[in-house]
Design an enzyme around this catalytic site. Structure first.
Site, PDB file in Angstrom:
ATOM      1  N   GLU A 266       0.942  -1.365   0.022  1.00 19.01           N
ATOM      2  CA  GLU A 266      -0.057   0.045  -0.042  1.00 19.01           C
ATOM      3  C   GLU A 266       0.849   1.172   0.066  1.00 19.01           C
ATOM      4  O   GLU A 266       0.626   2.340  -0.596  1.00 19.01           O
ATOM      5  CB  GLU A 266      -0.967   0.036   1.155  1.00 19.01           C
ATOM      6  CG  GLU A 266      -1.896   1.079   1.391  1.00 19.01           C
ATOM      7  CD  GLU A 266      -1.510   2.250   1.741  1.00 19.01           C
ATOM      8  OE1 GLU A 266      -2.267   3.376   2.093  1.00 19.01           O
ATOM      9  OE2 GLU A 266      -0.554   2.265   2.485  1.00 19.01           O
ATOM     10  N   GLU A 267       2.035   1.187   0.932  1.00 21.25           N
ATOM     11  CA  GLU A 267       2.841   2.476   0.965  1.00 21.25           C
ATOM     12  C   GLU A 267       3.591   2.960  -0.220  1.00 21.25           C
ATOM     13  O   GLU A 267       4.048   4.030  -0.183  1.00 21.25           O
ATOM     14  CB  GLU A 267       3.627   2.273   2.164  1.00 21.25           C
ATOM     15  CG  GLU A 267       3.255   1.790   3.585  1.00 21.25           C
ATOM     16  CD  GLU A 267       2.554   3.077   4.118  1.00 21.25           C
ATOM     17  OE1 GLU A 267       2.551   4.237   3.463  1.00 21.25           O
ATOM     18  OE2 GLU A 267       1.803   2.692   5.297  1.00 21.25           O
TER      19      GLU A 267
ATOM     20  N   ASP B 228      -7.704   1.586   7.944  1.00 23.92           N
ATOM     21  CA  ASP B 228      -6.628   2.208   7.856  1.00 23.92           C
ATOM     22  C   ASP B 228      -6.525   3.251   9.059  1.00 23.92           C
ATOM     23  O   ASP B 228      -7.524   3.411   9.970  1.00 23.92           O
ATOM     24  CB  ASP B 228      -6.165   3.096   6.765  1.00 23.92           C
ATOM     25  CG  ASP B 228      -4.780   2.870   6.251  1.00 23.92           C
ATOM     26  OD1 ASP B 228      -3.921   3.011   7.053  1.00 23.92           O
ATOM     27  OD2 ASP B 228      -4.440   2.780   4.951  1.00 23.92           O
TER      28      ASP B 228
END
Length: 356
Positions: free
Chosen positions: A211-212, A234
């Site tokens: 995701e990052e 999140d």
């Protein structure tokens, strides 16, 4: 918090899971959720899925991302010092003078991010915040040859700060972003598996990768699963500490419950259902407005195929993308409860469509 759940959270947070190298953390997650699922599996890039009530309808995806921000070995100089590049939103200014672990194929190698002593700075201007390429790592090697025997270009690097308890239900760790998401979906699956309420929906708990660096794993697994509905978990910025402008960033506090985001990728009927369930279960909620995007996996999941009815549930987090992220365990416990209640509310074959 339930003792076994707290131990799972500690283990999950303390297990290095650098972006693109999430295998160790994913193994911890699969070992835990396997007790509550009909089946578990992973795909070619390490996205992991646990399925409950297989064949049910609608298909509900509960998703959190497994990866943490990290660095990677980029260059080794003649003296054996290691220079790095970032993987995700690493802040170089707070990375100096930190202890690190380099995750090699033969095991972790300890080191520190070098920091020049203030006595040696000739000009105060020399103390300016460094750029990423200016950071260097010292592993105690005498030269390049010795360093190259231990590490190689591309090896991921994480800080070594681990889970600890403060007070007033607050805990600190380096990687609550977003181990709390994978924890929450696992706990929601546990609650559903232990519940006596009949499920209509098929539940797919997902721990997705990368995701990052661009919401990548969520794109892959959402396309593969093709769910009817998706709830994404999140962190979001708590704004209850000094120097933060609530006018610009919103008013999000610890101990006031999870945060629902409104607008854009958040399907309004899904959000309304979550609000109604929270009211009936006496789960406190906070609210945030989005602009162009949420910056989370929700942004890509809702775009998948013909569009997936999605909503983002967030946990307030102080000092995000730092080694001292702080969250409230009580706030965190409420998220699995909210998702489990949403899952049990679903009627057979139910769909969420904007009414025109």
């Amino acid at each position: 918090m339930r003792e076994q759940s707290l131990e799972f959270l500690k283990t999950l947070v303390n297990t290095p899971s650098p972006v693109g190298h999430e295998t160790r953390g994913q193994r911890v997650w699969l070992d835990y959720v396997g007790k509550f699922a009909d089946e578990t599996y992973s795909d070619s890039y390490g996205n992991c899925v646990a399925v409950l009530n297989k064949g049910g309808s609608p298909r509900l995806m509960l998703a959190g991302h497994a990866d943490e921000i990290a660095m990677a070995v980029n260059y080794i100089d003649d003296n054996g010092y290691i220079y790095v590049r970032s993987m995700g939103g690493v802040n170089p200014a707070i990375t100096k003078a930190q202890r690190i672990a380099i995750h090699t194929r033969t095991g972790p190698v300890k080191g520190v991010v070098g920091s020049v002593a203030p006595h040696l700075l000739k000009d105060p201007a020399d103390a300016k915040a460094p750029k990423m390429h200016e950071l260097f790592i010292d592993i105690g090697a005498k030269d390049r040859k010795e360093t190259e025997k231990l590490v190689r270009i591309g090896d991921p690097i994480t800080l070594t700060d681990e889970f600890d308890v403060l007070r007033n239900d607050l805990v600190v760790a380096r990687a609550f972003d977003n181990r709390i998401g994978t924890f929450a979906v696992a706990e929601a699956l546990r609650l559903l598996s232990e519940s006596k309420v009949k499920l209509n929906a098929e539940i797919c708990a997902v721990s997705n990768v990368q995701e990052e660096v661009g919401l990548l794993g969520a794109r892959q697994i959402a396309y593969s699963l093709n769910p009817d509905i998706a709830l994404v978990v999140d962190v979001t910025h708590a704004t209850d500490y000094p120097t933060i402008s609530k006018i610009e960033q919103g008013d999000i506090k610890m101990h006031k419950g999870p945060v629902l985001t409104h607008g854009g990728c958040n399907q309004p009927d899904v959000v309304a259902r979550l609000e109604a369930i929270a009211e009936s279960k006496k789960i406190p909620l906070q609210h945030s407005a989005m602009s162009r995007a949420t910056g989370t996996d929700t942004d890509v999941i809702f775009l998948t195929r013909g569009g997936i009815a999605s909503a983002l549930i967030s946990l307030p987090n102080r000092y995000m993308h730092s080694p001292v992220e702080i969250i409230s365990l009580k706030d965190l416990e409420l998220i699995p409860q909210l998702m489990a209640a949403f899952a049990t509310s679903l009627k057979k074959g139910e769909q969420f469509k904007v009414k025109i």
